[in-house]
Scaffold this motif. Structure first.
Motif, PDB file in Angstrom:
ATOM      1  N   LEU A  42       0.797  -1.216   0.035  1.00 37.39           N
ATOM      2  CA  LEU A  42       0.051   0.002   0.141  1.00 37.39           C
ATOM      3  C   LEU A  42       0.925   1.217   0.092  1.00 37.39           C
ATOM      4  O   LEU A  42       0.740   2.157  -0.694  1.00 37.39           O
ATOM      5  CB  LEU A  42      -0.871  -0.057   1.352  1.00 37.39           C
ATOM      6  N   MET A  43       2.070   1.188   0.708  1.00 36.41           N
ATOM      7  CA  MET A  43       2.753   2.295   0.723  1.00 36.41           C
ATOM      8  C   MET A  43       3.565   2.749  -0.677  1.00 36.41           C
ATOM      9  O   MET A  43       3.512   3.830  -1.069  1.00 36.41           O
ATOM     10  CB  MET A  43       3.884   2.040   1.749  1.00 36.41           C
ATOM     11  N   GLU A  44       3.850   1.382  -1.363  1.00 37.11           N
ATOM     12  CA  GLU A  44       4.423   1.707  -2.470  1.00 37.11           C
ATOM     13  C   GLU A  44       3.325   2.190  -3.556  1.00 37.11           C
ATOM     14  O   GLU A  44       3.623   3.392  -4.390  1.00 37.11           O
ATOM     15  CB  GLU A  44       5.063   0.281  -3.227  1.00 37.11           C
ATOM     16  N   GLN A  45       2.105   1.677  -3.526  1.00 39.09           N
ATOM     17  CA  GLN A  45       0.963   2.081  -4.358  1.00 39.09           C
ATOM     18  C   GLN A  45       0.683   3.583  -4.231  1.00 39.09           C
ATOM     19  O   GLN A  45       0.629   4.131  -5.130  1.00 39.09           O
ATOM     20  CB  GLN A  45      -0.225   1.367  -3.910  1.00 39.09           C
ATOM     21  N   VAL A  46       0.490   4.107  -3.231  1.00 39.53           N
ATOM     22  CA  VAL A  46       0.097   5.471  -2.760  1.00 39.53           C
ATOM     23  C   VAL A  46       1.313   6.472  -3.231  1.00 39.53           C
ATOM     24  O   VAL A  46       1.053   7.575  -4.040  1.00 39.53           O
ATOM     25  CB  VAL A  46      -0.166   5.828  -1.544  1.00 39.53           C
ATOM     26  N   SER A  47       2.419   5.948  -3.206  1.00 39.23           N
ATOM     27  CA  SER A  47       3.747   6.886  -3.697  1.00 39.23           C
ATOM     28  C   SER A  47       3.602   6.875  -5.225  1.00 39.23           C
ATOM     29  O   SER A  47       3.813   7.816  -5.868  1.00 39.23           O
ATOM     30  CB  SER A  47       4.970   6.352  -3.158  1.00 39.23           C
ATOM     31  N   ALA A  48       3.372   5.667  -5.706  1.00 38.38           N
ATOM     32  CA  ALA A  48       3.290   5.602  -7.234  1.00 38.38           C
ATOM     33  C   ALA A  48       2.253   6.406  -7.885  1.00 38.38           C
ATOM     34  O   ALA A  48       2.336   7.011  -8.908  1.00 38.38           O
ATOM     35  CB  ALA A  48       3.397   3.994  -7.542  1.00 38.38           C
ATOM     36  N   MET A  49       1.041   6.298  -7.176  1.00 40.07           N
ATOM     37  CA  MET A  49       0.010   6.915  -7.508  1.00 40.07           C
ATOM     38  C   MET A  49       0.418   8.539  -7.634  1.00 40.07           C
ATOM     39  O   MET A  49      -0.223   9.136  -8.628  1.00 40.07           O
ATOM     40  CB  MET A  49      -1.250   6.655  -6.454  1.00 40.07           C
ATOM     41  N   LEU A  50       0.947   9.032  -6.556  1.00 43.90           N
ATOM     42  CA  LEU A  50       1.232  10.453  -6.657  1.00 43.90           C
ATOM     43  C   LEU A  50       1.966  10.687  -7.749  1.00 43.90           C
ATOM     44  O   LEU A  50       1.915  11.487  -8.510  1.00 43.90           O
ATOM     45  CB  LEU A  50       1.982  10.946  -5.247  1.00 43.90           C
ATOM     46  N   ILE A  51       3.032  10.060  -7.898  1.00 44.51           N
ATOM     47  CA  ILE A  51       3.931  10.311  -9.106  1.00 44.51           C
ATOM     48  C   ILE A  51       3.343  10.228 -10.266  1.00 44.51           C
ATOM     49  O   ILE A  51       3.335  11.005 -11.224  1.00 44.51           O
ATOM     50  CB  ILE A  51       5.282   9.292  -9.097  1.00 44.51           C
ATOM     51  N   ASP A  52       2.438   9.157 -10.558  1.00 39.42           N
ATOM     52  CA  ASP A  52       1.733   8.890 -11.843  1.00 39.42           C
ATOM     53  C   ASP A  52       0.836   9.892 -12.267  1.00 39.42           C
ATOM     54  O   ASP A  52       0.593  10.367 -13.300  1.00 39.42           O
ATOM     55  CB  ASP A  52       0.913   7.418 -11.800  1.00 39.42           C
ATOM     56  N   GLU A  53       0.144  10.928 -11.417  1.00 40.21           N
ATOM     57  CA  GLU A  53      -0.704  11.919 -11.730  1.00 40.21           C
ATOM     58  C   GLU A  53      -0.155  13.022 -12.389  1.00 40.21           C
ATOM     59  O   GLU A  53      -0.361  13.902 -13.013  1.00 40.21           O
ATOM     60  CB  GLU A  53      -1.018  12.405 -10.221  1.00 40.21           C
ATOM     61  N   HIS A  54       1.480  13.106 -12.271  1.00 39.31           N
ATOM     62  CA  HIS A  54       2.181  14.046 -12.755  1.00 39.31           C
ATOM     63  C   HIS A  54       3.054  13.710 -14.061  1.00 39.31           C
ATOM     64  O   HIS A  54       4.069  14.319 -14.537  1.00 39.31           O
ATOM     65  CB  HIS A  54       3.030  14.827 -11.709  1.00 39.31           C
ATOM     66  N   LEU A  55       3.262  12.316 -14.314  1.00 36.46           N
ATOM     67  CA  LEU A  55       4.145  11.854 -15.353  1.00 36.46           C
ATOM     68  C   LEU A  55       3.552  12.039 -16.740  1.00 36.46           C
ATOM     69  O   LEU A  55       2.493  12.135 -16.948  1.00 36.46           O
ATOM     70  CB  LEU A  55       4.343  10.335 -15.180  1.00 36.46           C
ATOM     71  N   GLU A  56       4.554  12.644 -17.843  1.00 34.32           N
ATOM     72  CA  GLU A  56       4.432  12.564 -19.119  1.00 34.32           C
ATOM     73  C   GLU A  56       3.999  11.237 -19.631  1.00 34.32           C
ATOM     74  O   GLU A  56       4.569  10.154 -18.959  1.00 34.32           O
ATOM     75  CB  GLU A  56       5.477  13.022 -19.908  1.00 34.32           C
ATOM     76  N   PRO A  57       3.283  10.912 -20.916  1.00 34.67           N
ATOM     77  CA  PRO A  57       3.131   9.696 -21.456  1.00 34.67           C
ATOM     78  C   PRO A  57       4.270   8.962 -21.604  1.00 34.67           C
ATOM     79  O   PRO A  57       5.272   9.689 -22.101  1.00 34.67           O
ATOM     80  CB  PRO A  57       2.549   9.981 -22.788  1.00 34.67           C
ATOM     81  N   GLY A  58       4.215   7.752 -21.466  1.00 34.62           N
ATOM     82  CA  GLY A  58       5.545   6.800 -21.610  1.00 34.62           C
ATOM     83  C   GLY A  58       6.497   6.929 -20.427  1.00 34.62           C
ATOM     84  O   GLY A  58       7.596   5.928 -20.580  1.00 34.62           O
TER      85      GLY A  58
END
Length: 135
Positions: A42-58
């Motif tokens: 869950l800790m990895e998931q929420v951190s990845a989710m935060l990053i993913d909201e701001h990533l460029e495609p690819g």
């Protein structure tokens, strides 16, 4: 890339624990409570989710490290709340501080590092490694 991320960014995730999240899933002679590997996930998931909201495609992120302390047991059926906060940004490497709570108390804390990757380049490396194994 790093200018998109800043120290202090936060995200929260809530999760209802169920029977399949028991520590007994990993070894039968463990307590029937919320398992540490699921807490780490869950800790990895929420951190990845935060990053993913701001990533460029690819682009994606991968975990580099986690220092997790599971502080208290959680009975199955309780909700768990995990909060992540960016504490350092070094180019494509982000460091997070996390806290987890059940409905009664704080149950965990961690530091976690993730690295932002180009998915196609990363997948090509994985495929090359798999080919070496097949040879």
């Amino acid at each position: 890339m790093s200018e998109v991320f800043s120290v202090g960014m936060k995200k929260e995730l809530r999760f209802k624990t169920q029977a399949e999240h028991s520590a007994r899933r990993f070894f039968e002679n463990l307590p029937d409570v919320f398992a540490t590997p699921f807490l780490g996930g869950l800790m990895e998931q929420v951190s990845a989710m935060l990053i993913d909201e701001h990533l460029e495609p690819g682009m994606q992120s991968v975990g580099m490290s986690m220092n997790l302390k599971h502080l208290a047991p959680t009975p199955l059926g309780m909700e768990v709340r995990v909060v992540t906060e960016v504490t350092a940004v070094e180019g494509r490497k982000l460091t997070f501080t996390l806290e987890a709570f059940d409905e009664v108390e704080k149950i965990g804390e961690a530091t976690h590092e993730r690295f932002i990757i180009k998915a196609d380049k990363f997948n090509a490396r994985v495929e090359e490694k798999a080919r070496k194994m097949a040879s």
